[in-house]
Structure formats: structure tokens, C-alpha cells
Design a protein around this motif. Structure first.
Motif, short mmCIF file in Angstrom:
data_model
loop_
_atom_site.label_atom_id
_atom_site.label_comp_id
_atom_site.label_asym_id
_atom_site.label_seq_id
_atom_site.Cartn_x
_atom_site.Cartn_y
_atom_site.Cartn_z
N GLN A 30 -8.12 -4.18 13.30
CA GLN A 30 -7.48 -4.98 11.59
C GLN A 30 -8.42 -3.77 11.42
O GLN A 30 -8.39 -3.43 9.92
N ARG A 31 -9.95 -4.23 11.09
CA ARG A 31 -11.18 -3.31 10.58
C ARG A 31 -10.93 -2.22 10.54
O ARG A 31 -11.19 -1.69 9.57
N LEU A 32 -9.77 -1.12 11.26
CA LEU A 32 -10.18 0.40 11.30
C LEU A 32 -8.92 1.01 10.45
O LEU A 32 -8.63 1.59 10.59
N GLY A 33 -8.06 -0.55 9.76
CA GLY A 33 -6.56 -0.14 9.12
C GLY A 33 -5.62 -0.09 9.95
O GLY A 33 -4.51 0.75 9.71
N HIS A 34 -5.74 -0.50 11.06
CA HIS A 34 -4.61 -0.51 12.48
C HIS A 34 -3.72 1.34 12.10
O HIS A 34 -3.04 1.12 12.11
N PRO A 35 -4.80 1.78 12.81
CA PRO A 35 -4.14 3.32 13.29
C PRO A 35 -3.44 2.97 14.27
O PRO A 35 -2.72 4.67 14.47
N GLU A 36 -3.15 2.62 15.35
CA GLU A 36 -1.93 2.33 16.69
C GLU A 36 -1.00 2.43 15.84
O GLU A 36 -0.11 2.85 16.48
N VAL A 37 -0.53 2.27 14.86
CA VAL A 37 0.91 1.95 14.16
C VAL A 37 0.87 3.43 13.53
O VAL A 37 2.30 3.79 13.57
N ALA A 38 0.68 4.46 14.17
CA ALA A 38 0.66 5.90 13.40
C ALA A 38 0.74 6.96 13.87
O ALA A 38 1.70 8.18 13.71
N PHE A 39 1.70 6.13 15.84
CA PHE A 39 1.91 7.43 16.14
C PHE A 39 3.04 7.13 17.21
O PHE A 39 2.27 5.35 18.08
N PRO A 40 3.55 7.25 17.97
CA PRO A 40 4.64 6.65 19.57
C PRO A 40 4.38 7.36 20.44
O PRO A 40 2.80 8.07 20.10
N THR A 41 4.06 5.95 21.59
CA THR A 41 3.09 6.44 22.58
C THR A 41 4.08 6.28 23.91
O THR A 41 4.67 5.78 24.08
N VAL A 42 3.91 6.86 24.85
CA VAL A 42 4.13 6.75 26.34
C VAL A 42 2.95 5.85 26.84
O VAL A 42 2.33 6.67 27.10
#
Length: 401
Positions: A30-42
Motif C-alpha cells: 500500500q505504501r509503495l502504491g500497489h505495484p502488484e496490480v501492474a502485471f499478471p503472474t504464474v
């Protein structure tokens, strides 16, 4: 701050006895601006084979020209091996910058090493602008830091075996429930699990309407178009799982073949020659991995080091029937010392891994059997580091990981 200082700080971070959970990683992201939403994953989960599956996927993504990311753990020679993209290992300067940022944050609870490393990886992947990532889970699935990923295109559950039993429920069923807890609603699941593990995965996948694909050597989804590059019969299962995922994601057969035939994953049945003697390095750190390893070798001179949190007694019992000689060594910080190891089986102990290797080489020179260095990936990494700069055939550097 130097890079080495930044890494040492990361190593020192723990959750200080707090329960497992996702609150810490969620706060970081959250403090990093939610980078995890930026890419799809396996998302790759399981007791054994996770890193190998990631290696196959990574090689295929490279063959397809993807802007990819990949995470595995632990590293062998350099912390940066844990976080890779099509551009190479994460830059040292980015690790330093992240640690300086983290040190300036105030958290309501201690944030652990793996939480921080996961957040660093996701921020790096978002900054690079990757198109897909292969993400290896740490421990379990349900409460693992990687389970915050919102855009999972496929889940791999490699197998369910005896590791982290005390953390994940105390039984194979408990381990399976924790790992399968990362199954997403409607997201395909590919698995090589059997027995009770498969029963649990099948039930959870059904509850969440997640299509389940169970490893079958005769099934076209799991077909191996080429011989996998990684050594060992057990790698064929990992390669089949990776091939199935790649087909589900729509990659063509040429890309799949290239990925399976070019993957690199040092420290897993890695073969070297040292002083004219064959040496096998393998990070088998739990009973299932040890059982798979001994099936590959007729006999060996054993160099063994491990950690107290692992079931090292069972691992040793698995290795000893084919061991023509045994010696122990200190794997890395926090590893077992002589007094604990000697209670499991009497054998010489060496504080320095190279001394243990040299002792094993002398035995190998007498009968031609290979030297096997195993018990921990940390031991394998330390051995590789110590062998750098020496006359060793087959040695890989951190940049080639």
C-alpha cells in the motif's frame, strides 16, 4: 549505505514471533502504491520443484520475447538472484534505495525479510514494466506473502511433502490445505500432487470453481516435446508442469521446447569437476527431495550440512544407504554444528566446507564415486562461492543464474 550493508539489514528483519499473515506485506505494498496490480503472474507453490518450474517458465518467457520477471529463493551467490527480469538481476542500487526507504518507515509490527523481499520484487517488476511474472511462494500458500497477487493467470501446486510441518498444520493434510489456500476462484490449477495432497487440492479447487489439471504422462497437455535441460528424473515432472502451464497460457510449441531445453537452475543436481573428481551439488533440504536425489546416484561420498529447523535425521537416513563415506560441515549461519549432527550418525565434522570437500575428494579418488554435497541450498551456495576462482569445470556465476 552500501549494497552489502543493505542486504545485511534485510537478513536481520524478522516478524519477531508474530503470527504468519498478510497484513505486513499489504502495508508495504500500500505504501509503495500497489505495484502488484501492474502485471499478471504464474503463482508457483509446493514442497519441491518450485524453483525448477519457475526456471522453465522463465526460459520460455525469454524465448517468447516477453518482458518478464521471476522470483525464486533462496539465492546461491548473490541476493539479487532472487529477483530477475529480462534485463537481468535487480540492480544493486535499487536494493539499496528500497532498504533506505524501508528504514524510514514506521510499522505497527515487525516486517520480515520475505515480506520486504517480495515487496521489493513487485516494485521492481512494476518499474521495469514486465508483461508476465513467474513467482515462487515462500512457505505454504494461504498466508505466504506472495498470496496478495491479484492478477494470477495460473497456479502451480508442484507436490505436497514433508517440509515445514510444524508451521503448516502438522500433517500432510494440513500442508496441503495451507498450500491450496492460494488457489484463486476460477483460475486454472496445474498440479503433480498425489494421495491426500491431491484430495485436498481437488476439493478446494472444486469449491472455488478453479479448473484442475492433474499431471498425467499420457495427457497431451503435459507432453514433453524435448528432453528437459535440468538434470534428474524428477525434473521431468517439473518440466511437464511448466509445459502444461505454458500451453494453458497460449504459448506455441516452439517456445515451450526452447524453454524446457534451455532452462538453468544452479544448485539442483549441478555437476562439477574438482581436482579431477566429479562433484554433484544439490540443495535437497527435506525428505522428498532426498528420496528423489538418491534415485539418481548409485553411490557417493557425502558432504552434508543442514539446519535444525529441517528434518535432517530423516534426510540423512535416506542418504546413508548409498553413502560410501560421510562427513559433515557447517552449512551457513545458524546451521547445525557437530554435536547435533553426530547424534544422528557418527562421522567427521569440518568447520570449513572446502575442508570437507577435500576430505571427500580423497575418498573419491580411491574408488571413482562422485562427491555429493547436499542438505541445504545455503551449503550449496557457500560451496559455490568458495570454489569461485579455483580450477573448477562447470561452475556458474551469479550473473548466469
Amino acid at each position: 549505505m552500501t549494497y552489502s550493508e543493505a542486504v545485511e539489514w534485510l537478513y536481520a528483519q524478522t516478524r519477531a514471533g508474530a503470527p504468519r499473515g498478510l497484513s505486513r506485506i499489504r502495508t508495504l505494498l500500500q505504501r509503495l502504491g500497489h505495484p502488484e496490480v501492474a502485471f499478471p503472474t504464474v503463482h508457483v507453490i509446493g514442497t519441491n520443484g518450485k524453483g525448477s518450474v519457475v526456471a522453465y517458465l522463465e526460459a520460455a518467457f525469454k524465448a517468447a520475447g516477453e518482458r518478464y520477471g521471476a522470483t525464486t529463493s533462496p539465492h546461491l551467490l548473490d541476493f539479487r538472484e532472487r529477483i530477475r527480469t529480462h534485463l537481468g538481476l535487480i540492480p544493486e542500487a535499487e536494493v539499496v534505495h528500497f532498504v533506505e526507504w524501508a528504514q524510514g518507515q514506521q510499522f505497527s509490527e515487525p516486517v520480515a525479510f520475505f515480506d520486504l523481499t517480495t515487496a521489493l520484487a513487485f516494485r521492481h517488476f512494476a518499474a521495469v514494466g514486465i508483461s508476465i511474472a513467474a513467482i515462487e511462494a515462500g512457505v505454504g500458500g494461504l498466508l505466504d506473502a506472495t498470496n496478495v497477487l491479484p492478477w494470477v493467470r495460473a497456479t502451480v501446486l508442484t507436490n505436497i511433502g514433508e517440509d515445514h510441518l510444524e508451521t503448516l498444520g502438522g500433517s500432510l493434510e494440513g500442508v496441503a490445505r495451507d498450500k491450496a489456500g492460494a488457489v484463486r476462484t476460477g483460475v486454472p490449477v496445474v498440479t503433480g500432487a498425489e494421495g491426500i495432497g491431491l484430495e485436498v487440492i481437488r476439493a478446494i479447487a472444486a469449491e472455488r470453481a478453479a479448473p484442475l489439471y492433474v499431471l498425467s504422462e499420457s495427457g497431451p497437455l503435459f507432453d514433453l516435446p524435448v528432453q528437459p535441460s535440468l538434470q534428474g528424473r524428477f525434473q521431468r515432472q517439473n518440466a511437464r508442469l511448466a509445459a502444461a502451464v505454458l500451453r494453458l497460457l497460449g504459448y506455441d510449441e516452439s517456445t515451450i521446447s526452447t524453454g524446457l531445453s534451455t532452462a538453468q537452475h544452479p544448485g539442483r543436481m549441478q555437476q562439477l569437476t574438482y581436482q579431477g573428481v566429479p562433484v554433484v551439488l544439490d540443495g535437497a533440504h527435506n525428505p522428498p527431495a532426498a528420496r528423489a536425489l538418491v534415485e539418481e546416484l548409485e553411490g557417493f561420498h557425502l558432504v552434508f550440512g543442514a539446519f535444525p529447523r529441517k528434518d535432517y535425521r530423516t534426510i540423512l537416513q535416506t542418504l546413508l544407504p548409498k553413502a560410501r563415506s560421510v562427513r559433515y560441515t557447517y552449512a551457513a549461519r545458524g546451521a547445525l554444528r557437530a554435536e547435533e549432527l553426530l547424534q544422528a550418525y557418527p562421522a567427521p565434522y569440518f568447520d570449513h566446507p572446502l575442508e570437507a570437500l577435500q576430505h571427500a575428494v580423497q575418498s573419491s579418488q580411491q574408488d571413482g564415486s562422485p562427491v555429493l554435497v547436499t542438505g541445504s541450498l545455503y551449503l550449496v551456495g557457500e560451496m559455490l562461492r568458495l570454489l569461485q576462482g579455483r580450477a573448477v569445470d562447470g561452475l556458474l556465476t551469479a550473473e548466469s543464474v
